[in-house]
Design a protein around this motif. Sequence first.
Motif, PDB file in Angstrom:
ATOM      1  N   GLY A  47       0.818  -1.207   0.000  1.00  0.00           N
ATOM      2  CA  GLY A  47       0.000   0.000   0.000  1.00  0.00           C
ATOM      3  C   GLY A  47       0.853   1.259   0.000  1.00  0.00           C
ATOM      4  N   CYS A  48       1.902   1.251   0.808  1.00  0.00           N
ATOM      5  CA  CYS A  48       2.823   2.394   0.843  1.00  0.00           C
ATOM      6  C   CYS A  48       3.496   2.589  -0.508  1.00  0.00           C
ATOM      7  N   GLU A  49       3.942   1.492  -1.084  1.00  0.00           N
ATOM      8  CA  GLU A  49       4.631   1.583  -2.379  1.00  0.00           C
ATOM      9  C   GLU A  49       3.679   2.090  -3.463  1.00  0.00           C
ATOM     10  N   ILE A  50       2.472   1.573  -3.471  1.00  0.00           N
ATOM     11  CA  ILE A  50       1.482   2.009  -4.468  1.00  0.00           C
ATOM     12  C   ILE A  50       1.172   3.490  -4.291  1.00  0.00           C
ATOM     13  N   TYR A  51       0.943   3.909  -3.046  1.00  0.00           N
ATOM     14  CA  TYR A  51       0.649   5.319  -2.787  1.00  0.00           C
ATOM     15  C   TYR A  51       1.791   6.200  -3.278  1.00  0.00           C
ATOM     16  N   LEU A  52       3.018   5.868  -2.885  1.00  0.00           N
ATOM     17  CA  LEU A  52       4.150   6.726  -3.235  1.00  0.00           C
ATOM     18  C   LEU A  52       4.353   6.813  -4.745  1.00  0.00           C
ATOM     19  N   TRP A  53       4.383   5.679  -5.420  1.00  0.00           N
ATOM     20  CA  TRP A  53       4.654   5.716  -6.858  1.00  0.00           C
ATOM     21  C   TRP A  53       3.507   6.352  -7.644  1.00  0.00           C
ATOM     22  N   ALA A  54       2.284   6.190  -7.164  1.00  0.00           N
ATOM     23  CA  ALA A  54       1.172   6.872  -7.825  1.00  0.00           C
ATOM     24  C   ALA A  54       1.305   8.381  -7.649  1.00  0.00           C
ATOM     25  N   ARG A  55       1.723   8.813  -6.472  1.00  0.00           N
ATOM     26  CA  ARG A  55       1.903  10.250  -6.245  1.00  0.00           C
ATOM     27  C   ARG A  55       3.093  10.783  -7.043  1.00  0.00           C
ATOM     28  N   VAL A  56       4.100   9.959  -7.266  1.00  0.00           N
ATOM     29  CA  VAL A  56       5.220  10.361  -8.136  1.00  0.00           C
ATOM     30  C   VAL A  56       4.688  10.592  -9.553  1.00  0.00           C
ATOM     31  N   ALA A  57       3.870   9.675 -10.047  1.00  0.00           N
ATOM     32  CA  ALA A  57       3.321   9.791 -11.403  1.00  0.00           C
ATOM     33  C   ALA A  57       2.334  10.948 -11.518  1.00  0.00           C
ATOM     34  N   TYR A  58       1.634  11.256 -10.439  1.00  0.00           N
ATOM     35  CA  TYR A  58       0.590  12.282 -10.456  1.00  0.00           C
ATOM     36  C   TYR A  58       1.135  13.669 -10.787  1.00  0.00           C
ATOM     37  N   LEU A  59       2.289  14.010 -10.252  1.00  0.00           N
ATOM     38  CA  LEU A  59       2.829  15.357 -10.427  1.00  0.00           C
ATOM     39  C   LEU A  59       3.060  15.718 -11.896  1.00  0.00           C
ATOM     40  N   PRO A  60       3.804  14.924 -12.661  1.00  0.00           N
ATOM     41  CA  PRO A  60       3.974  15.316 -14.072  1.00  0.00           C
ATOM     42  C   PRO A  60       2.682  15.230 -14.871  1.00  0.00           C
ATOM     43  N   LEU A  61       1.809  14.299 -14.523  1.00  0.00           N
ATOM     44  CA  LEU A  61       0.531  14.218 -15.241  1.00  0.00           C
ATOM     45  C   LEU A  61      -0.293  15.477 -15.023  1.00  0.00           C
ATOM     46  N   TYR A  62      -0.306  15.976 -13.804  1.00  0.00           N
ATOM     47  CA  TYR A  62      -1.040  17.210 -13.527  1.00  0.00           C
ATOM     48  C   TYR A  62      -0.348  18.391 -14.193  1.00  0.00           C
ATOM     49  N   ALA A  63       0.973  18.440 -14.096  1.00  0.00           N
ATOM     50  CA  ALA A  63       1.723  19.549 -14.697  1.00  0.00           C
ATOM     51  C   ALA A  63       1.483  19.627 -16.198  1.00  0.00           C
ATOM     52  N   LEU A  64       1.368  18.479 -16.844  1.00  0.00           N
ATOM     53  CA  LEU A  64       1.145  18.437 -18.291  1.00  0.00           C
ATOM     54  C   LEU A  64      -0.322  18.587 -18.671  1.00  0.00           C
ATOM     55  N   GLY A  65      -1.198  18.590 -17.682  1.00  0.00           N
ATOM     56  CA  GLY A  65      -2.628  18.771 -17.941  1.00  0.00           C
ATOM     57  C   GLY A  65      -3.303  17.542 -18.524  1.00  0.00           C
ATOM     58  N   VAL A  66      -2.838  16.359 -18.142  1.00  0.00           N
ATOM     59  CA  VAL A  66      -3.424  15.106 -18.640  1.00  0.00           C
ATOM     60  C   VAL A  66      -4.625  14.766 -17.764  1.00  0.00           C
ATOM     61  N   PRO A  67      -5.861  14.886 -18.283  1.00  0.00           N
ATOM     62  CA  PRO A  67      -7.030  14.780 -17.407  1.00  0.00           C
ATOM     63  C   PRO A  67      -7.392  13.371 -16.928  1.00  0.00           C
ATOM     64  N   TRP A  68      -7.706  12.438 -17.767  1.00  0.00           N
ATOM     65  CA  TRP A  68      -8.251  11.144 -17.342  1.00  0.00           C
ATOM     66  C   TRP A  68      -7.214  10.270 -16.659  1.00  0.00           C
ATOM     67  N   LEU A  69      -6.045  10.185 -17.225  1.00  0.00           N
ATOM     68  CA  LEU A  69      -4.992   9.359 -16.634  1.00  0.00           C
ATOM     69  C   LEU A  69      -4.596   9.888 -15.267  1.00  0.00           C
ATOM     70  N   ARG A  70      -4.537  11.218 -15.140  1.00  0.00           N
ATOM     71  CA  ARG A  70      -4.215  11.823 -13.840  1.00  0.00           C
ATOM     72  C   ARG A  70      -5.232  11.384 -12.791  1.00  0.00           C
ATOM     73  N   SER A  71      -6.501  11.407 -13.138  1.00  0.00           N
ATOM     74  CA  SER A  71      -7.543  10.998 -12.188  1.00  0.00           C
ATOM     75  C   SER A  71      -7.440   9.517 -11.840  1.00  0.00           C
ATOM     76  N   LEU A  72      -7.117   8.700 -12.816  1.00  0.00           N
ATOM     77  CA  LEU A  72      -6.927   7.273 -12.571  1.00  0.00           C
ATOM     78  C   LEU A  72      -5.757   7.038 -11.619  1.00  0.00           C
ATOM     79  N   VAL A  73      -4.679   7.766 -11.825  1.00  0.00           N
ATOM     80  CA  VAL A  73      -3.509   7.639 -10.942  1.00  0.00           C
ATOM     81  C   VAL A  73      -3.863   8.071  -9.523  1.00  0.00           C
ATOM     82  N   TRP A  74      -4.695   9.102  -9.394  1.00  0.00           N
ATOM     83  CA  TRP A  74      -5.143   9.519  -8.065  1.00  0.00           C
ATOM     84  C   TRP A  74      -5.908   8.382  -7.386  1.00  0.00           C
ATOM     85  N   VAL A  75      -6.795   7.725  -8.129  1.00  0.00           N
ATOM     86  CA  VAL A  75      -7.551   6.598  -7.586  1.00  0.00           C
ATOM     87  C   VAL A  75      -6.596   5.495  -7.138  1.00  0.00           C
TER      88      VAL A  75
END
Length: 128
Positions: free
Chosen positions: A86-114
Amino acid sequence: MTTELQYLAWSIVLGLVYLMAYATAIRRQNGVEWATGARDADKPPQGLAGRLARAQRNFMETWPFFAVAVLLVHLLAKESARSAWGCEIYLWARVAYLPLYALGVPWLRSLVWVVSMIGLIMVLSAMF
């Protein structure tokens, strides 16, 4: 140090990355004089700076729950494969979330948040 506490430590580093990304973008947007001044004039973040501000705010909305969950798992001596995953999933998803949000990627960003929330729930569920 347990795996869970190591991920908690790395999540603090990640939080600083979020903060510094936003700080750098807002300084670029508004200039060094604004960044070093009293900031009396309200200049809301726009474009990249706005997306990074929202990403950082989103991180800070979830991170306290993650931190408390990890600390409770540790204090209750409930560390397990589930809490570590759970910790690993949370951390790596949050790592992926930052560039996805910065680039304005809508659906994938939301999936990564989930996915990050699934990781957080896995840590929480390890306590029971």
